[in-house]
Write a protein that holds these residues in place. Structure first.
Motif, PDB file in Angstrom:
ATOM      1  N   UNK A  37       1.235   7.845  -4.477  1.00 20.28           N
ATOM      2  CA  UNK A  37      -0.111   7.482  -4.926  1.00 20.28           C
ATOM      3  C   UNK A  37      -0.276   5.976  -5.128  1.00 20.28           C
ATOM      4  N   UNK A  38       0.599   5.344  -5.895  1.00 23.11           N
ATOM      5  CA  UNK A  38       0.399   3.938  -6.246  1.00 23.11           C
ATOM      6  C   UNK A  38       1.752   3.257  -6.406  1.00 23.11           C
ATOM      7  N   UNK A  39       1.728   1.938  -6.676  1.00 29.28           N
ATOM      8  CA  UNK A  39       2.941   1.212  -7.041  1.00 29.28           C
ATOM      9  C   UNK A  39       2.640   0.345  -8.254  1.00 29.28           C
ATOM     10  N   UNK A  40       3.693  -0.011  -8.984  1.00 34.26           N
ATOM     11  CA  UNK A  40       3.525  -0.833 -10.171  1.00 34.26           C
ATOM     12  C   UNK A  40       4.805  -1.617 -10.425  1.00 34.26           C
ATOM     13  N   UNK A  63      10.790  -4.775 -12.281  1.00 36.52           N
ATOM     14  CA  UNK A  63      11.226  -3.811 -11.269  1.00 36.52           C
ATOM     15  C   UNK A  63       9.990  -3.184 -10.622  1.00 36.52           C
ATOM     16  N   UNK A  64      10.190  -2.578  -9.451  1.00 35.46           N
ATOM     17  CA  UNK A  64       9.058  -2.065  -8.687  1.00 35.46           C
ATOM     18  C   UNK A  64       9.196  -0.558  -8.496  1.00 35.46           C
ATOM     19  N   UNK A  65       8.098   0.144  -8.798  1.00 39.69           N
ATOM     20  CA  UNK A  65       8.125   1.596  -8.790  1.00 39.69           C
ATOM     21  C   UNK A  65       6.947   2.145  -7.991  1.00 39.69           C
ATOM     22  N   UNK A  66       7.192   3.246  -7.296  1.00 39.57           N
ATOM     23  CA  UNK A  66       6.131   4.049  -6.703  1.00 39.57           C
ATOM     24  C   UNK A  66       5.884   5.231  -7.615  1.00 39.57           C
ATOM     25  N   UNK A  67       4.603   5.599  -7.774  1.00 43.12           N
ATOM     26  CA  UNK A  67       4.235   6.612  -8.757  1.00 43.12           C
ATOM     27  C   UNK A  67       3.418   7.730  -8.123  1.00 43.12           C
ATOM     28  N   UNK A  68       3.478   8.886  -8.751  1.00 43.82           N
ATOM     29  CA  UNK A  68       2.581   9.982  -8.474  1.00 43.82           C
ATOM     30  C   UNK A  68       2.252  10.631  -9.815  1.00 43.82           C
ATOM     31  N   UNK A  69       1.837  11.900  -9.818  1.00 46.52           N
ATOM     32  CA  UNK A  69       1.442  12.533 -11.079  1.00 46.52           C
ATOM     33  C   UNK A  69       2.566  13.345 -11.712  1.00 46.52           C
ATOM     34  N   UNK A  93       0.845  -1.191   0.000  1.00 44.30           N
ATOM     35  CA  UNK A  93       0.000   0.000   0.000  1.00 44.30           C
ATOM     36  C   UNK A  93       0.883   1.245   0.000  1.00 44.30           C
ATOM     37  N   UNK A  94       0.454   2.235  -0.754  1.00 45.46           N
ATOM     38  CA  UNK A  94       1.194   3.492  -0.856  1.00 45.46           C
ATOM     39  C   UNK A  94       0.285   4.629  -0.405  1.00 45.46           C
ATOM     40  N   UNK A  95       0.879   5.647   0.157  1.00 46.37           N
ATOM     41  CA  UNK A  95       0.098   6.792   0.594  1.00 46.37           C
ATOM     42  C   UNK A  95       0.910   7.708   1.476  1.00 46.37           C
ATOM     43  N   UNK A  96       0.263   8.665   2.120  1.00 45.00           N
ATOM     44  CA  UNK A  96       0.987   9.627   2.949  1.00 45.00           C
ATOM     45  C   UNK A  96       1.465   9.009   4.250  1.00 45.00           C
ATOM     46  N   UNK A  97       2.679   9.406   4.671  1.00 43.68           N
ATOM     47  CA  UNK A  97       3.220   8.939   5.945  1.00 43.68           C
ATOM     48  C   UNK A  97       3.397  10.046   6.950  1.00 43.68           C
ATOM     49  N   UNK A 151      -1.870   3.460  11.203  1.00 38.86           N
ATOM     50  CA  UNK A 151      -1.713   3.600   9.757  1.00 38.86           C
ATOM     51  C   UNK A 151      -2.609   4.738   9.267  1.00 38.86           C
ATOM     52  N   UNK A 152      -1.986   5.768   8.723  1.00 41.91           N
ATOM     53  CA  UNK A 152      -2.752   6.852   8.126  1.00 41.91           C
ATOM     54  C   UNK A 152      -3.537   6.338   6.923  1.00 41.91           C
ATOM     55  N   UNK A 153      -4.674   6.952   6.603  1.00 41.21           N
ATOM     56  CA  UNK A 153      -5.400   6.552   5.385  1.00 41.21           C
ATOM     57  C   UNK A 153      -4.509   6.654   4.161  1.00 41.21           C
ATOM     58  N   UNK A 154      -4.286   5.522   3.503  1.00 39.98           N
ATOM     59  CA  UNK A 154      -3.403   5.499   2.334  1.00 39.98           C
ATOM     60  C   UNK A 154      -4.228   5.712   1.073  1.00 39.98           C
ATOM     61  N   UNK A 155      -3.586   5.562  -0.081  1.00 43.30           N
ATOM     62  CA  UNK A 155      -4.269   5.860  -1.337  1.00 43.30           C
ATOM     63  C   UNK A 155      -4.542   4.582  -2.118  1.00 43.30           C
ATOM     64  N   UNK A 156      -3.497   3.961  -2.698  1.00 40.99           N
ATOM     65  CA  UNK A 156      -3.714   2.779  -3.531  1.00 40.99           C
ATOM     66  C   UNK A 156      -2.773   1.643  -3.152  1.00 40.99           C
ATOM     67  N   UNK A 157      -3.271   0.416  -3.354  1.00 42.39           N
ATOM     68  CA  UNK A 157      -2.477  -0.769  -3.070  1.00 42.39           C
ATOM     69  C   UNK A 157      -2.430  -1.709  -4.259  1.00 42.39           C
ATOM     70  N   UNK A 158      -1.436  -2.598  -4.250  1.00 42.84           N
ATOM     71  CA  UNK A 158      -1.255  -3.603  -5.317  1.00 42.84           C
ATOM     72  C   UNK A 158      -0.828  -4.903  -4.670  1.00 42.84           C
ATOM     73  N   UNK A 159      -1.310  -6.032  -5.198  1.00 42.12           N
ATOM     74  CA  UNK A 159      -0.899  -7.343  -4.721  1.00 42.12           C
ATOM     75  C   UNK A 159      -0.008  -7.988  -5.771  1.00 42.12           C
ATOM     76  N   UNK A 160       1.210  -8.380  -5.350  1.00 41.56           N
ATOM     77  CA  UNK A 160       2.164  -9.027  -6.243  1.00 41.56           C
ATOM     78  C   UNK A 160       2.228 -10.509  -5.885  1.00 41.56           C
TER      79      UNK A 160
END
Length: 468
Positions: A118-121, A126-132, A32-36, A457-466
């Motif tokens: 915002x998210x991860x992909x 390879x693994x990346x965290x993304x924003x705009x 999960x990715x989001x604000x810390x 855990x602060x409210x996060x934004x988006x998550x991904x399952x690998x």
């Protein structure tokens, strides 16, 4: 609301379910990715989307569960913690520059601080965290350690100013599709493909506009890219100057008289084959899309305006009176007739839903179930919902005094039905600083297990399952 506290803490721990048990067939890492944190030095950040990027990873293997959390060491984070100051513009917060620093920013421009929150992909292994912003932050999936700030090495990278944190993967062509916005007298949204083996990009096609629209996501079918231009627009000059006097999002204006324009970009030729105009609306998230009998059918979580962006400022979210989000996001279907260029719209359910998820095996196909975040009491989003797209009926999970986060659907490998799988979400109780990982059976929302997470855990934004 007090669920939006100022900071998360980093942890590494084995988690034991205190209710239920971990399924044998749940194997992989849920990130999960989001604000810390919502402060940098003495500067308070303004918006939920501005918090420093923080990753949570839940690793499932042989009925065991390990939790790890860590800040991404982005340029924004390192500068803030080294010099205790906000040095890079964010989504809605800008540094407090001196007047001559503003002039310098206008003349020289500035790359963003790649606060990839915002998210991860996973792309090309390879693994990346993304924003705009156009750069990505590469991290190690097992340790969450930051590897590097990543920029594509091509001509498009020198032109693009913003992108989306929601590249769409086409499993048939084994490529990701995303878009960069390039400001100028005519602003271009340049859509490109990313090869999932080489990380190389190639342009597919582009859409030009004098007043570009804010684009958080887009739709995709095997033949078309669905580019939706909502009437939340910006003058290109303001987009270029956004690193000076105003933040990125404050440069945009709501212009409902522009309506919403939908362009279909042919993925083979790059040409805009069809254009449609519908009533003004706004959306963060496309859900799924398909081609059917000479039509394009796509679903979005639709807001009546852009007011949700203002509602997510932290001062508003921390209100103690009533619900801070005033409008409703509804699961809405658009059908675009390619033969006569007509459109139709259907609200699938009158139940609020955001951050949608569904069984990815049904991408580009006729799917029946959509899951998301909803609410069943008059404060912040707190429940998980499952909507039957065929008839609008729904299931809902909630628990008094707890706030669920974005759900993620994970299909069972042996599953035969579309909803045969699990729902994972992080749930928080702000008054006692407690959070837990919740797993539900996606069929009937019966509880599979819950495991307490160390810290809050602060409210996060988006998550991904690998899967592994």
């Amino acid at each position: 609301m007090s669920i939006f506290k100022n900071r998360c803490t980093e942890h590494s721990a084995e988690l034991e379910p205190y209710s239920g048990s971990i399924p044998q067939d749940l194997s992989g890492i849920y990130v999960k990715n989001g604000p810390g944190e919502f402060e940098v030095g003495n500067s308070a950040l303004d918006h939920w989307f501005d918090g420093s990027a923080f990753l949570h990873a839940f690793s499932f293997k042989n009925n065991t569960l390990h939790y790890r959390s860590q800040f991404l060491k982005t340029k924004h984070y390192l500068e803030g913690h080294t010099h205790t100051r906000l040095a890079y513009p964010l989504f809605a917060t800008v540094p407090k520059f001196k007047w001559w620093e503003y002039i310098r920013e206008v003349i020289t421009g500035r790359k963003p601080g790649n606060n990839s929150a915002i998210s991860t992909q996973s792309i090309a292994g390879r693994y990346f965290a993304l924003t705009e912003s156009t750069g990505m932050t590469e991290f190690d999936l097992d340790t969450l350690e930051t590897i590097q700030h990543f920029e594509f090495d091509d001509d498009l990278n020198n032109e693009g100013k913003t992108t989306t944190a929601h590249p769409v993967y086409d499993k048939n062509t084994k490529e990701f599709i995303n878009v960069d916005a390039v400001p100028g007298p005519t602003c271009w949204h340049n859509y490109y493909r990313i090869d999932n083996k080489t990380l190389k990009r190639r342009i597919i096609g582009k859409v030009g506009s004098r007043f570009p629209s804010y684009t958080h996501s887009f739709g995709l079918t095997p033949s078309y890219i669905i580019h939706t231009e909502y009437p939340l627009v910006v003058h290109p000059v303001s987009l270029i100057l956004r690193f000076g006097f105003i933040s990125y999002i404050k440069a945009f204006r709501w212009k409902p008289e522009f309506n919403t324009k939908i362009s279909l970009i042919n993925r083979s030729t790059g040409a805009i084959d069809h254009e449609f105009t519908v009533e003004p609306c706004f959306s963060f998230h496309h859900v799924n899309a398909r081609e059917e009998d000479g039509s394009i059918v796509f679903d979005i979580c639709e807001w009546p305006s852009n007011k949700i962006i203002n509602d997510l400022y932290l001062d508003n979210l921390r209100r103690s009176d009533g619900r801070p989000i005033e409008e409703e996001s509804l699961l809405t279907r658009y059908t675009l007739n390619l033969n006569d260029n007509t459109t139709s719209k259907k609200v699938i359910s009158n139940k609020y839903i955001e951050v949608p998820t569904y069984n990815q095996d049904y991408t580009f196909g006729n799917y029946k179930y959509c899951y998301g975040l909803s609410y069943d009491r008059a404060d912040f989003d707190n429940s998980i919902i499952k909507i039957n797209i065929e008839n609008g009926s729904y299931l809902e999970w909630s628990e008094e005094d707890y706030y669920a986060g974005e759900p993620l659907f994970i299909a069972r490998a042996s599953g035969l039905a579309e909803d045969d799988g699990y729902i994972l979400t992080v749930v928080a109780h702000c008054e006692i600083d407690e959070s837990f990982l919740l797993c539900l059976n996606a069929v009937d929302f019966s509880e599979v297990f819950r495991a307490k997470i160390p810290g809050y855990v602060l409210p996060s934004v988006h998550g991904t399952f690998y899967s592994q």
